[in-house]
Design an enzyme around this catalytic site. Structure first.
Site, mmCIF file in Angstrom:
data_model
loop_
_atom_site.group_PDB
_atom_site.id
_atom_site.type_symbol
_atom_site.label_atom_id
_atom_site.label_comp_id
_atom_site.label_asym_id
_atom_site.label_seq_id
_atom_site.Cartn_x
_atom_site.Cartn_y
_atom_site.Cartn_z
ATOM 1 N N HIS A 61 0.835 -1.207 0.000
ATOM 2 C CA HIS A 61 0.000 0.000 0.000
ATOM 3 C C HIS A 61 0.866 1.251 0.000
ATOM 4 C CE1 HIS A 61 -4.031 -1.823 1.564
ATOM 5 N NE2 HIS A 61 -4.012 -1.710 0.264
ATOM 6 N N ARG B 142 -10.595 -0.655 -14.886
ATOM 7 C CA ARG B 142 -11.166 -1.630 -13.956
ATOM 8 C C ARG B 142 -12.652 -1.323 -13.772
ATOM 9 N NH1 ARG B 142 -6.757 0.810 -11.472
ATOM 10 N NH2 ARG B 142 -4.835 -0.405 -11.368
ATOM 11 N N ARG C 229 -11.324 -4.099 -18.780
ATOM 12 C CA ARG C 229 -11.329 -5.450 -18.208
ATOM 13 C C ARG C 229 -12.724 -5.735 -17.666
ATOM 14 N NH1 ARG C 229 -7.499 -6.244 -13.187
ATOM 15 N NH2 ARG C 229 -9.166 -5.119 -12.143
ATOM 16 N N GLU D 41 -2.126 -13.671 -16.280
ATOM 17 C CA GLU D 41 -1.851 -13.453 -14.857
ATOM 18 C C GLU D 41 -1.438 -14.717 -14.134
ATOM 19 O OE1 GLU D 41 -4.958 -10.369 -13.277
ATOM 20 O OE2 GLU D 41 -5.937 -11.635 -14.775
ATOM 21 N N ASN E 91 1.229 -8.100 -11.256
ATOM 22 C CA ASN E 91 1.000 -8.315 -9.823
ATOM 23 C C ASN E 91 0.598 -9.766 -9.554
ATOM 24 O OD1 ASN E 91 1.314 -5.570 -9.985
ATOM 25 N ND2 ASN E 91 -0.602 -5.048 -8.998
ATOM 26 N N ASP E 92 -0.433 -10.225 -10.251
ATOM 27 C CA ASP E 92 -0.892 -11.598 -10.045
ATOM 28 C C ASP E 92 0.075 -12.606 -10.647
ATOM 29 O OD1 ASP E 92 -3.228 -11.780 -8.446
ATOM 30 O OD2 ASP E 92 -4.403 -10.848 -10.038
ATOM 31 N N ARG F 149 0.172 -11.695 -2.848
ATOM 32 C CA ARG F 149 0.623 -10.315 -3.047
ATOM 33 C C ARG F 149 0.051 -9.338 -2.033
ATOM 34 N NH1 ARG F 149 -2.583 -6.879 -6.579
ATOM 35 N NH2 ARG F 149 -4.533 -7.845 -7.238
ATOM 36 N N CYS G 206 0.067 -4.219 -17.845
ATOM 37 C CA CYS G 206 -0.810 -3.313 -17.096
ATOM 38 C C CYS G 206 -0.672 -3.474 -15.588
ATOM 39 C CB CYS G 206 -2.274 -3.487 -17.511
ATOM 40 S SG CYS G 206 -2.962 -5.091 -17.085
#
Length: 557
Positions: A184, A286, A322, A411, A434-435, A445, A482
């Site tokens: 974060h 998103r 997405r 992902e 990320n994934d 994550r 992305c």
């Protein structure tokens, strides 16, 4: 002079005296209350309510990703089951302070044991508890210090409430001893363009007033710098500020190879800022916000209105949408309310949509209608695609609804390893780093205890990205990035060297990435990527890329 190493966020460099984050409040003593249980309950409820409202106000003021995080914290503070635990302790004669401390601590242990998304939220619960106890004691909550002059903030980590409202006229840079590139703190620092180095373990020994240089580009904090070091750092900061004020140009490498730079957006309201910062389109829109705040799926008309607003902001530009990515850390009762022991490996993404296909069909209907009403170049992709069959299912359905360009997100390792077959069917692929990192390294994550593994620089992740890049080149299908990795200026060069044709990121990261790309040719990017691939681990890959990039840049100049 000595150097402390961590993970840099962006390309910035700053210098100044250290100011350390205050230590947490001491735990309340377990003593009997001198007030009635009803009085203590009223005190506790009033403090919880005040803290929740303060968090919401901070979120509204901060906006963006910070608002979502802080609103979640406010909901956590007023969780009925947590308040029941507080009441139970007060009924036993405890003070409100101790009841809050003990109940929150017990709840924290439960969340930690659950792991995953809930485990990561345990740290946020600590911050809420500290704020409630401070309110009960009538003292300021531990937070960002105010030494009366600009400073480099050093902390174990920052609570979202503190990061969201940092005074950027006073906070020159941020250094944390914990956290990784997708924490974060890192995400909010990147969103607010704060010079930051996270995960610098040695920073725990820095003293208040000590002068340091924070070099995000190198991921280094320099202690006891010489006058020459300070002057060199200031020259870099001045040059970066000058470059930031220069006219915005399309993303490209030094040899003119175009690399369109796109924006990751969560709501249409962010489009204006993205365009102002040089976004050449949208690489990830998103759609979850339409669904997460509702007890039922939005109607086709509601969705069409939102999609039309987004597409209208980018006439003639590519906008990649997405479809709903629910499940795991974004559960929806009307989509999947079954308990899952490990939701990150459960019914999420496209899997969840197939189980509730009417939601997917309505979303595609609304997107096709919005596309017909605007002039943007709409691309639509499915999240969490793991098989060739899933690719075929989604692309055929999207085309049946009139979607001209249908693709998939890569992902999970399976879709990366099958990219040559996936891209025979899909029109494009977008890599969610990320994934992809999470599933490749088997490291949640959102779980702080394994944050060190959550690093997209790891050669295993880079090799999977190369597989997708090569498949895209073989089939003449575009491959984009992305995930958060695209916002790392040096890693962006590596990604292009691995075959990425576009990069999408938080709008505030565009300037740094644009500048980084202009330092290297496509040949350079491929050599830098190759150097990273030969490393054994993430740190080695980052260092190898930095060394190769420095040599290539010197050759170019």
């Amino acid at each position: 002079m000595s150097e402390l190493r961590g993970v840099g966020i962006g390309l910035g460099v700053a210098q100044g005296p250290v100011a350390r984050m205050a230590e947490p409040l001491p735990a309340p003593a377990d003593t009997a209350s001198e007030q009635t249980a009803e009085q203590e309950r009223e005190r506790a409820r009033a403090a919880v309510t005040a803290v929740a409202r303060e968090l919401e106000q901070r979120g509204a003021k901060a906006g963006g990703a910070a608002r979502d995080v802080l609103e979640a914290q406010a909901m956590m503070a007023e969780d009925p089951s947590l308040l029941t635990e507080v009441d139970a302790r007060i009924a036993q004669g405890k003070t409100a302070e101790f009841a809050v401390f003990d109940a929150f601590a017990t709840f924290r242990e439960q969340l930690t044991a659950m792991g995953g998304y809930l485990g990561e939220r345990a740290a946020d619960l600590d911050d809420v508890a500290q704020r409630v106890i401070a309110h009960l004691r009538g003292v300021p909550a531990p937070g960002v210090p105010d030494p009366g002059h600009p400073f480099v903030l050093v902390a174990k980590d920052l609570a979202p409430a503190d990061t969201a409202l940092l005074d950027l006229d006073k906070v020159l840079a941020l250094v944390t001893t914990e956290g990784g590139p997708t924490s974060h703190t890192a995400i909010l620092a990147r969103e607010k363009s704060i010079v930051a180095v996270v995960g610098a373990v040695g920073a725990k020994d820095l003293a208040d007033g000590e002068t340091v240089i924070v070099d995000a580009a190198a991921g280094v904090v320099t202690t006891s710098p010489s006058e020459e070091d300070l002057a060199r750092a200031q020259n870099r900061a001045d040059a970066r500020a000058s470059a930031a004020s220069a006219p915005i140009t399309p993303g490209a490498l030094a040899d003119g190879t175009p690399v369109p730079l796109l924006a990751n957006l969560g709501k249409p309201e962010g489009a204006e800022e993205a365009v102002a910062l040089g976004a050449e389109g949208v690489g990830l829109f998103r759609t979850e916000f339409l669904f997460l705040s509702s007890s039922s799926a939005p109607t086709v008309e509601q969705q069409r209105e939102t999609y039309t607003k987004m597409l209208a902001a980018f006439p003639g530009k590519k906008v990649v949408v997405r479809v709903l990515d629910a499940g795991a850390d974004k559960p929806l009762a009307f989509l999947n309310d079954a308990h899952e022991e490990n939701p990150a490996l459960g019914l999420r993404g496209l899997r969840a949509l197939r189980a509730s296909e009417d939601i997917l069909r309505e979303q595609l209907t609304a997107l096709a209608q919005a596309d017909a009403a605007t002039e943007a170049d709409l691309w639509v992709m499915a999240p969490m695609v793991s098989t060739v069959e899933e690719t075929r299912y989604f692309t055929e359905m999207a085309r049946d609804y009139g979607i001209k360009t249908a693709g998939v997100m890569v992902e999970v390792p399976s879709s990366a390893l099958l990219a040559d077959k996936v891209l025979q069917i899909a029109d494009f692929a977008s890599i969610g780093t990320n994934d992809l990192t999470q599933y490749t390294l088997a490291a949640d994550r959102l779980l702080g205890s394994v944050a060190a593994f959550q690093d997209p620089w790891h050669p295993a992740v880079l090799r999977l990205i190369r597989e997708v890049g090569e498949a895209g080149a073989a089939h003449d299908k575009p491959v984009g990035i992305c995930g958060e990795a695209a916002a790392d200026p040096l890693l962006a060069v590596v990604l292009v060297g691995l075959g990425a044709k576009t990069l999408s990121m938080a709008p505030t990261a565009l300037a740094d990435v644009r500048a980084s790309l202009l330092d290297h040719t496509l040949h350079d990017a491929r050599r830098i990527a190759q150097a990273a691939l030969t490393a054994d681990d993430a740190a080695g890959a980052r260092l190898a890329a930095q060394q190769t990039a420095t040599r290539e840049k010197e050759t170019l100049s």
